[in-house]
Every structure is written in structure tokens, then in C-alpha cells.
Design a protein around this motif. Structure first.
Motif, mmCIF file in Angstrom:
data_model
loop_
_atom_site.group_PDB
_atom_site.id
_atom_site.type_symbol
_atom_site.label_atom_id
_atom_site.label_comp_id
_atom_site.label_asym_id
_atom_site.label_seq_id
_atom_site.Cartn_x
_atom_site.Cartn_y
_atom_site.Cartn_z
ATOM 1 N N ALA A 11 3.186 4.323 8.646
ATOM 2 C CA ALA A 11 1.908 3.830 8.133
ATOM 3 C C ALA A 11 0.757 4.728 8.573
ATOM 4 C CB ALA A 11 1.680 2.396 8.609
ATOM 5 N N ALA A 12 0.788 5.191 9.819
ATOM 6 C CA ALA A 12 -0.278 6.086 10.289
ATOM 7 C C ALA A 12 -0.278 7.396 9.509
ATOM 8 C CB ALA A 12 -0.107 6.349 11.784
ATOM 9 N N ARG A 13 0.897 7.956 9.279
ATOM 10 C CA ARG A 13 0.964 9.212 8.508
ATOM 11 C C ARG A 13 0.557 8.995 7.056
ATOM 12 N NH1 ARG A 13 5.893 9.739 11.479
ATOM 13 N NH2 ARG A 13 7.032 8.990 9.648
ATOM 14 N N ALA A 14 1.004 7.876 6.469
ATOM 15 C CA ALA A 14 0.689 7.627 5.061
ATOM 16 C C ALA A 14 -0.812 7.432 4.854
ATOM 17 C CB ALA A 14 1.462 6.402 4.573
ATOM 18 N N LEU A 15 -1.445 6.644 5.708
ATOM 19 C CA LEU A 15 -2.885 6.429 5.569
ATOM 20 C C LEU A 15 -3.662 7.725 5.775
ATOM 21 C CD1 LEU A 15 -3.381 2.994 7.371
ATOM 22 C CD2 LEU A 15 -3.662 3.477 4.944
ATOM 23 N N THR A 16 -3.229 8.538 6.728
ATOM 24 C CA THR A 16 -3.928 9.800 6.970
ATOM 25 C C THR A 16 -3.806 10.732 5.771
ATOM 26 O OG1 THR A 16 -3.466 9.570 9.338
ATOM 27 C CG2 THR A 16 -4.128 11.740 8.548
ATOM 28 N N ARG A 38 -1.267 7.848 -7.702
ATOM 29 C CA ARG A 38 -1.358 7.877 -9.166
ATOM 30 C C ARG A 38 -2.258 6.774 -9.710
ATOM 31 N NH1 ARG A 38 3.323 9.829 -7.436
ATOM 32 N NH2 ARG A 38 4.341 11.532 -8.567
ATOM 33 N N TYR A 39 -2.145 5.593 -9.147
ATOM 34 C CA TYR A 39 -2.924 4.445 -9.628
ATOM 35 C C TYR A 39 -3.555 3.772 -8.406
ATOM 36 C CZ TYR A 39 0.894 5.335 -12.921
ATOM 37 O OH TYR A 39 1.827 5.939 -13.723
ATOM 38 N N THR A 40 -4.658 4.335 -7.935
ATOM 39 C CA THR A 40 -5.275 3.850 -6.703
ATOM 40 C C THR A 40 -5.785 2.425 -6.854
ATOM 41 O OG1 THR A 40 -5.950 6.125 -6.259
ATOM 42 C CG2 THR A 40 -6.997 4.407 -4.954
ATOM 43 N N SER A 41 -6.266 2.075 -8.025
ATOM 44 C CA SER A 41 -6.835 0.741 -8.219
ATOM 45 C C SER A 41 -5.797 -0.362 -8.049
ATOM 46 C CB SER A 41 -7.465 0.644 -9.611
ATOM 47 O OG SER A 41 -6.491 0.903 -10.616
ATOM 48 N N ILE A 42 -4.527 -0.041 -8.215
ATOM 49 C CA ILE A 42 -3.481 -1.053 -8.041
ATOM 50 C C ILE A 42 -3.260 -1.354 -6.562
ATOM 51 C CG2 ILE A 42 -1.030 -1.538 -8.439
ATOM 52 C CD1 ILE A 42 -1.158 0.150 -10.929
ATOM 53 N N VAL A 43 -3.396 -0.354 -5.708
ATOM 54 C CA VAL A 43 -3.063 -0.509 -4.291
ATOM 55 C C VAL A 43 -4.259 -0.999 -3.476
ATOM 56 C CG1 VAL A 43 -2.143 0.710 -2.273
ATOM 57 C CG2 VAL A 43 -1.331 1.291 -4.547
ATOM 58 N N GLU A 44 -5.480 -0.722 -3.910
ATOM 59 C CA GLU A 44 -6.653 -1.097 -3.109
ATOM 60 C C GLU A 44 -6.706 -2.586 -2.773
ATOM 61 O OE1 GLU A 44 -10.134 0.355 -5.017
ATOM 62 O OE2 GLU A 44 -10.075 2.278 -3.966
ATOM 63 N N PRO A 45 -6.418 -3.511 -3.707
ATOM 64 C CA PRO A 45 -6.420 -4.932 -3.301
ATOM 65 C C PRO A 45 -5.320 -5.284 -2.304
ATOM 66 C CG PRO A 45 -6.626 -4.706 -5.693
ATOM 67 C CD PRO A 45 -6.250 -3.369 -5.166
ATOM 68 N N LEU A 73 4.352 2.266 -2.075
ATOM 69 C CA LEU A 73 2.936 1.959 -2.275
ATOM 70 C C LEU A 73 2.068 3.205 -2.083
ATOM 71 C CD1 LEU A 73 2.550 -1.533 -0.555
ATOM 72 C CD2 LEU A 73 2.428 -1.015 -2.987
ATOM 73 N N THR A 74 2.474 4.085 -1.175
ATOM 74 C CA THR A 74 1.743 5.340 -0.999
ATOM 75 C C THR A 74 1.837 6.208 -2.246
ATOM 76 O OG1 THR A 74 2.238 5.252 1.372
ATOM 77 C CG2 THR A 74 1.490 7.349 0.482
ATOM 78 N N ASP A 75 3.040 6.291 -2.832
ATOM 79 C CA ASP A 75 3.198 7.075 -4.062
ATOM 80 C C ASP A 75 2.408 6.460 -5.217
ATOM 81 O OD1 ASP A 75 4.834 8.849 -2.768
ATOM 82 O OD2 ASP A 75 6.699 7.858 -3.363
ATOM 83 N N ILE A 76 2.405 5.139 -5.299
ATOM 84 C CA ILE A 76 1.638 4.486 -6.367
ATOM 85 C C ILE A 76 0.143 4.748 -6.182
ATOM 86 C CG2 ILE A 76 1.029 2.247 -7.360
ATOM 87 C CD1 ILE A 76 3.809 1.266 -6.670
#
Length: 759
Positions: free
Chosen positions: A474-479, A446-453, A440-443
């Protein structure tokens, strides 16, 4: 006393003087506390033996280290930066005097001070750990250096970054020597061993980048020296060499890559089991320096890589090898398409998940798109995994689907909800959930609108019920997403992310601390401060009182003085006045959430972060320069600007009446809340006395409330006396005789006339 301690022993009894100085460690004056720490620090390693004996005599039977370390541990928590720095010097001197490995608790104190709000404390802590690494080179000390100063490579102050870079240069590049059996310094290799154990390659790469800008130590000579160690000892040393070489490869144009090619062929042909991290790092190094290879070397290497892809089952290095093979000859990628299609046919014929993963890996470099049936295989397996699959196979399935999502947007739209559902499933294997988070971090990149919901599922990984590995990832990915700008820190993500500031796990807390202290704007922190106070006291949020106060303290450190005064007014309007309104309406007990928010609000208002800066003394001592330096480095000035004076008047108009009104409603109930209100009101009347005296000229109700409060707590009324303008019957000021004015000196309009010289 410092001068008396330097005298001979028969002049004065040193132990009595030292005991008196030791008692001043808890003095009310911060200048005296800092000076006492400095004198004791000097005495610990004094050149005269009778002074050191006096230190031991003061300690008694408990030993030198125990009592002094305890005093230093209390001092590093002082509210004044000068005292914290002096206590830090004492702690460093005591630990270095015994020449033994320090305990973890002492190292944890130094690591925590590396993130202090004051730059003088951070610099002193970094210098202390850097000196300790060279004096006591143990694994625990190196771990402390990597946990403290190494993370300050991203410090907002360039001075701190340069200090850390200089220490890394002294530990690494200045000490590394050509390989000779048992005749080289172990310090740089212990440093690199810590880098590999803690997976801090990114920090090392950043340090090398900064070193290349500030010095000339990242050069061909360093590569020549490190190349003599590659393949000369064991896998552990080879891993350390490859980590350093990949860190400097993009900074040095090294054309003689024969030693890397020889090591690759030797590693590929070795039948013994080797470290799985060696091959990916070697291929990465070849990818950076492949442009310097000759045509024969490029052709031979490409053929070897393609054969390895066709025969090897190594999943960890398949993608780097395929990428390097495509990079060596980008015009001829038919081999990738054929291998991908062959793996797709095997997967459709009933092969296991490893064949699916091979096809997905090759799809990243193949010019032809993968078959839609391959993605359907992954989606069906995610929806209904076979019962014989274990956690590793489920994780491989998630990773393979993620490869296809990176290549095509349509695949990402279909698979993203499945990944989110997998994150919510607490019974799913940890490896599968971890890979789903990374996918989901990789997506999102590239396609932020897919992950925001689906962001709520990602935030759910930060809960305390999640596995530690998932919370750290999760903490590293969000940062990383916040730093790169793919996400914005809006509510409710803001509340979830700020809660990490009080997490007990260092790997979870440090990314949030870095982003909050170095990247997030102060306006954003101020805007959400009151909302955080209300949110963290909801019944749904289970957070301790100390954890909440720690979060508030980190936020208040970033705010300016005007923003803190504004925060006081907002807390008074939205919390204190709201509670007073509820009591006016006849409500019984306050709701638990509001009661907890009141306790937090009063604690914050009484805390040191909300205190006004003190004016310097007119007859200040020379040691007060430390206090002045602290004020400058923390952006607190001793004089207030017009805007700050206006905000002080606003605080006196809003906060003081709200506190007194709430106390008048709750004083009969007693309890902890009423006691806190008494302390807060007393502090406000002392800190804002001048502003209150200006307000009561036109506000008789405020005078009455202040006098009533002071009478209730047993203090003599000090506001609204006979000289106050509220009482119209006050006598006029008496006329005092004035001294006669001096005559103004005569002013000449032009220069005086020159006199003629008579002879």
C-alpha cells in the motif's frame, strides 16, 4: 593538542592529551566537538605506533571499537551537521581498522545518515558505505549499501546522485569480466545478487540510465561480457545476468541477439525445475531487442511462443509471452481470439479458476472483447467464494477480474466495489487482499474517478493491524500514484500518509520519506503542519509521543526560516491561545487531546528546528568553515532579510504573550505542562530579546507579565527598567563631550597643472 600528539612520545604523554580531547566530544561548542572527533579519527589509524597505543590506553579494558563506536553513535545524532560528519568519519575509520564484518547496528547508523537533512552528511555517509563495500564485501554490507546510497538515486541534489552513480559504476561495470571458471571478481555479482534479493530492478534501471548520460560504460562491450556468463553457471547467476541485461537493453541497440534466443529455447525445452523468474525476464529482454531479429527468427519465435501458450500451464510468464507473440506479428492475432474463446467455453463448462485466469490473460492481447459471462463468473466468485478455495485460488480470481477491468471501464465500475470490500475484510486471505490492492492501483491509473470514492479502503491497508506485506504494498502503491499525478495528497489521506514517516518498518517508511523530502512542496507541508499537530493527538489516533515528534521534525526540515516563524505564530494562535481561553472560561482540566497537543506544541517550539540561526563570531576559527557550509546547504543564512525580521517581530507579538498568559493560568497546577512552559518562555525571552524590547515601549501589560514571570521563576527582572520608555520619569541621556571634527580634504575639480621642465 593536535600538534602535540604528533610529537615524540617522551615529549608529552599522549594518553593524557587524548583523554582530554575525548572529554571535548561533549563540549558546548559545536566547533570543538567537531574538532575533537577529527583528531581522534586521525589518531585511530595514525602512522606512528605510540599514538595508536595511546588510543588503546584511553579505551582501557573495553577495547578500541566499543567506546569509540559508542561516542560516534552519539555524535551522529548531534544537531550540528559538521559534528555529525566528523562523528561519521570516526565511525567509518574504526570499522575499517578492524577488517571484520560490522554489526547491523553500526550499518544502520550509516544507512540512516544517507537520508540526513544536510548534504555534507549525506555525501560523507554515501562515501563511507561505498568504501566499505569494496573493503569488506559481505552480504550485510551490500544490503546496507542498497538500503542507503542506492535509494539516493532520487536525491534532490544532483551532486549526491552523481556520487551514487559513480560508486555503482566502480562496483558493477568497471569490475565485471568475461566468464572464466573461478577467475573473476565477485563484487559485481554480489551487488546484483542483492538487487535480485531486494527486488530493486527499478533502482538498477535508473542507475543505468544515469550512467548512460554521464559516461560511456553502458555499451556493447558490457553486453558482450555479461553474455558469456548467461547459461554458464547456475540459475542464480543467470538471474543476475538477466536483471542487468534488462536494465541496459533499452539503452543499447544490440543486434546480435542469438545468445538470447539460444538461452530462451534451452530454457523452454528444459525438463528440470528452474527459477520461475528466468522465463519472464528472458521474454522481456527479447521484447526489447526483437526489432533486430531477422524474419526467419521472428517467425520461428512467434510459432514457438504460440505453441507454448497453448500447452504450457506457466501462469507467471503467460502475459509476457502473449505480448511478445502479438508484438512479433501485430497483424495476425486470430490465435489470441481463438484461445480466449476456447478458455471461456471451458470456464463456462465448470473448469477451475486457472482456466478463467487463462481467458483473462489472453483477453489483454485479443482484438475481440471477452464474453460478459466471464466477468460475471469472477464477480459471483468474489461475492460468494466456493468453500473449497484456498488463498491462492482466491488471489487468482482477483487477478483475473483485474485483467478484465483494465480492458473495459464498465467492468472496472462493476468490480471496484467488490475489491474495496475485500480490502476491508480482515478475514480474507492475504494474497487476495494484496491482489485487490494492486488491481485498484491499476484501475486508478486508467479511471481515477472510480477509485477516488474508495480511497479510504486503500488507506485502511496502512493501519498497523494489516499484514506487513499489505502495508508495504500500500505504501509503494500510494507513492507511485502520487508521483505519477493520479492522486493528490489531500486530507485525510495527507494525515494517513504522513504517519508513515514514523513507521518502524523500513519498507513502509522509505517511500513516504522519499515523497515528503523530495517531491512534496514546502507550501503544502506548512499549510497542514498545525492541522497535523491537532489530528495526531485525537483520541482515535494511537501514536506515541516520539513518533509524533519524528513526523514534525521531518516536516520542519523542509520549511524555510520564514515558514518556521509563521508556524510558531499559528501554533500560538490555534493551540496556546485556545488553551488559555478555555482556562479563562473556568474549565477544569484540559481535554486529553488538547493537553497532548499542548505538550507537542511546546516541545516543537523548544526544539532545535525552531531556533534562530546564530550569527558567526567575529573572530571565528578556520574550522568554522564547516559551520558556514552547513548554513549554506540547509538554506539558513546568518543575516535576516526584511521579511524575516518582520516575522520575528510578529512572533514576539503573538507567541510571547500567548505563552506568558497560558503560564499564568497553569502555574498553580504545576506538572509537566507548567515545566515545559517555563522552559519555552525562558528560551523565547532570550531569543527574541531585541524584538521584545521594541514591543514593550508601547505595551505596559506585556512588561508586567514578563516581570511577573521572571519573579515567579526566581530570575531578576531584565525588561522594563528605568531606561525603558514605558516610564516617563526616566532621566534624559547625559551629554558627552565630542571630539572636534576633522576638516574634509580639499577636492580638486580638475587634474593638477603640469609644470614646465626647466633645463
Amino acid at each position: 593538542m593536535a600538534g602535540l600528539l604528533r610529537q615524540r612520545s617522551h615529549t608529552v604523554r599522549h594518553s593524557e592529551l587524548l583523554r582530554a580531547i575525548y572529554e571535548r566530544l561533549n563540549d558546548v561548542s559545536s566547533t570543538l566537538r567537531a574538532r575533537a572527533f577529527s583528531i581522534i579519527t586521525e589518531c585511530v589509524t595514525h602512522e606512528r605506533q605510540h599514538v595508536r597505543d595511546a588510543v588503546k590506553e584511553v579505551q582501557g579494558a573495553r577495547g578500541v571499537a566499543c567506546r569509540l563506536v559508542a561516542a560516534a553513535a552519539r555524535g551522529v545524532c548531534d544537531e550540528r551537521a559538521a559534528v555529525r560528519r566528523a562523528a561519521l568519519s570516526l565511525l567509518q575509520r574504526v570499522l575499517a581498522a578492524h577488517h571484520t564484518a560490522p554489526v547491523d547496528a553500526d550499518l544502520a547508523l550509516l544507512v540512516g545518515l544517507c537520508r540526513d537533512a544536510s548534504i555534507i552528511v549525506r555525501s560523507a555517509a554515501i562515501a563511507a558505505l561505498g568504501e566499505m563495500v569494496t573493503q569488506i564485501p559481505t552480504e550485510a554490507v551490500f544490503d546496507a549499501f542498497l538500503a542507503g546510497p542506492m535509494h539516493q538515486l532520487s536525491d534532490p541534489e544532483n551532486k549526491v546522485q552523481e556520487q551514487v552513480v559513480t560508486q555503482i559504476q566502480q562496483l558493477l561495470t568497471d569490475r565485471v569480466d568475461t566468464f572464466v571458471s573461478n577467475q573473476f571478481s565477485p563484487v559485481p555479482w554480489m551487488f546484483l545478487d542483492g538487487i535480485t534479493r531486494h527486488n530493486m530492478r527499478r533502482h538498477l534501471q535508473k542507475a543505468c540510465t544515469l550512467l548512460s548520460k554521464t559516461s560511456n560504460c553502458i555499451n556493447h562491450r558490457l553486453v558482450d561480457v555479461v553474455s558469456t556468463h548467461l547459461g554458464a553457471a547456475d540459475d542464480r547467476r543467470d538471474l543476475q545476468c538477466l536483471v542487468l541485461l534488462t536494465g541496459v537493453a533499452r539503452l543499447v541497440d544490440y543486434s546480435d541477439i542469438g545468445f538470447v534466443l539460444d538461452y530462451y529455447y534451452k530454457l523452454a525445452d528444459d525438463t528440470e525445475e528452474r527459477d520461475v523468474r528466468l522465463m519472464p525476464l528472458t521474454v522481456e529482454l527479447l521484447s526489447v531487442w526483437s526489432r533486430f531479429a531477422s524474419n526467419e527468427q521472428r517467425h520461428a519465435l512467434r510459432e514457438h511462443l504460440v505453441r507454448r501458450l497453448a500447452t504450457s500451464e506457466d501462469e507467471t510468464s503467460r502475459i509476457p509471452i502473449a505480448t511478445l507473440a502479438a508484438q512479433l506479428d501485430p497483424e495476425n492475432l486470430q490465435w489470441a481470439t481463438e484461445m480466449m474463446q476456447l478458455s471461456e467455453q471451458r470456464a463456462a463448462s465448470g473448469a477451475d479458476v486457472r482456466e478463467w485466469l487463462r481467458a483473462a490473460d489472453l483477453a489483454l492481447v485479443s482484438p475481440a472483447p471477452p464474453a460478459p459471462s466471464l466477468m460475471q463468473l469472477f464477480l459471483d466468485a468474489l461475492a460468494n467464494p466456493p468453500p473449497e478455495w484456498d488463498g491462492a485460488e482466491m488471489g487468482a480470481c482477483v487477478a483475473g477480474a483485474g485483467r478484465l477491468c483494465v480492458r473495459a471501464r464498465g467492468a472496472a465500475c462493476r468490480a471496484a466495489p467488490r475489491f474495496a470490500a475485500l480490502l476491508r475484510d480482515c478475514a480474507a486471505p492475504t494474497a487476495a487482499r494484496l491482489n485487490a490492492l494492486l488491481v485498484l492501483t491499476d484501475i486508478c491509473t486508467r479511471y481515477t474517478s472510480i477509485v477516488e470514492p474508495l480511497l479510504e479502503c486503500v488507506c485502511g491497508c496502512l493501519s498497523r493491524e494489516s499484514p506487513p506485506e499489505l502495508r508495504r504494498a500500500a505504501a509503494r502503491a500510494l507513492t507511485r500514484l502520487l508521483l505519477a499525478g493520479f492522486l493528490r495528497l489531500r486530507t485525510p489521506l495527507y494525515y494517513k500518509y504522513c504517519a508513515l514517516l514514523a513507521d518502524e518498518d523500513n519498507d513502509v517508511r522509505e517511500p513516504a520519506e522519499y515523497y515528503m523530502t523530495c517531491c512534496l512542496t514546502t507550501e503544502t507541508i506548512f499549510h497542514h503542519f498545525v492541522d497535523c499537530v491537532l489530528y495526531y493527538n485525537n483520541e482515535t489516533e494511537k501514536m506515541s509521543f516520539d513518533a509524533r515528534q519524528l513526523i514534525y521534525d521531518v516536516m520542519l526540515q523542509r520549511m524555510s526560516l520564514v515558514q518556521r516563524l509563521n508556524a510558531q505564530c499559528r501554533l500560538a494562535r490555534e493551540v496556546l491561545q485556545h488553551a488559555a481561553d478555555l482556562t479563562d472560561e473556568g474549565a477544569g482540566e484540559l481535554p486529553p487531546a488538547l493537553h497532548a497537543a499542548l505538550l507537542d506544541t511546546i516541545t516543537v517550539l523548544c526544539g532545535p528546528r525552531m531556533k534562530l540561526p546564530r550569527k558567526p563570531m567575529a573572530n571565528g576559527e578556520p574550522a568554522d568553515i564547516d559551520d558556514l557550509q552547513e548554513r549554506v546547504t540547509t538554506n539558513i543564512v546568518s543575516h535576516l532579510t526584511e521579511n524575516e525580521k518582520k516575522m520575528k517581530r510578529t512572533v514576539a507579538e503573538v507567541v510571547v504573550p500567548a505563552v506568558l498568559r497560558l503560564y499564568s493560568r497553569l502555574q498553580l497546577r504545576g506538572g509537566q505542562l507548567a515545566a515545559y512552559l517555563v522552559k519555552l518562555a525562558t528560551d523565547l525571552l532570550n531569543d527574541y530579546r531585541h524584538e521584545i524590547e521594541e514591543l514593550i515601549e508601547n505595551d505596559e501589560e506585556l512588561v508586567e507579565r514578563i516581570n511577573q514571570f521572571q519573579e515567579t521563576i526566581g530570575i531578576e527582572s531584565s525588561f522594563g527598567n528605568t531606561r525603558n520608555l514605558v516610564t516617563t520619569s526616566a532621566p534624559p541621556d547625559p551629554e558627552t563631550p565630542r571630539a572636534p571634527r576633522r576638516k574634509a580634504p580639499r577636492q580638486y575639480k580638475g587634474p593638477p597643472k603640469k609644470r614646465a621642465l626647466k633645463i
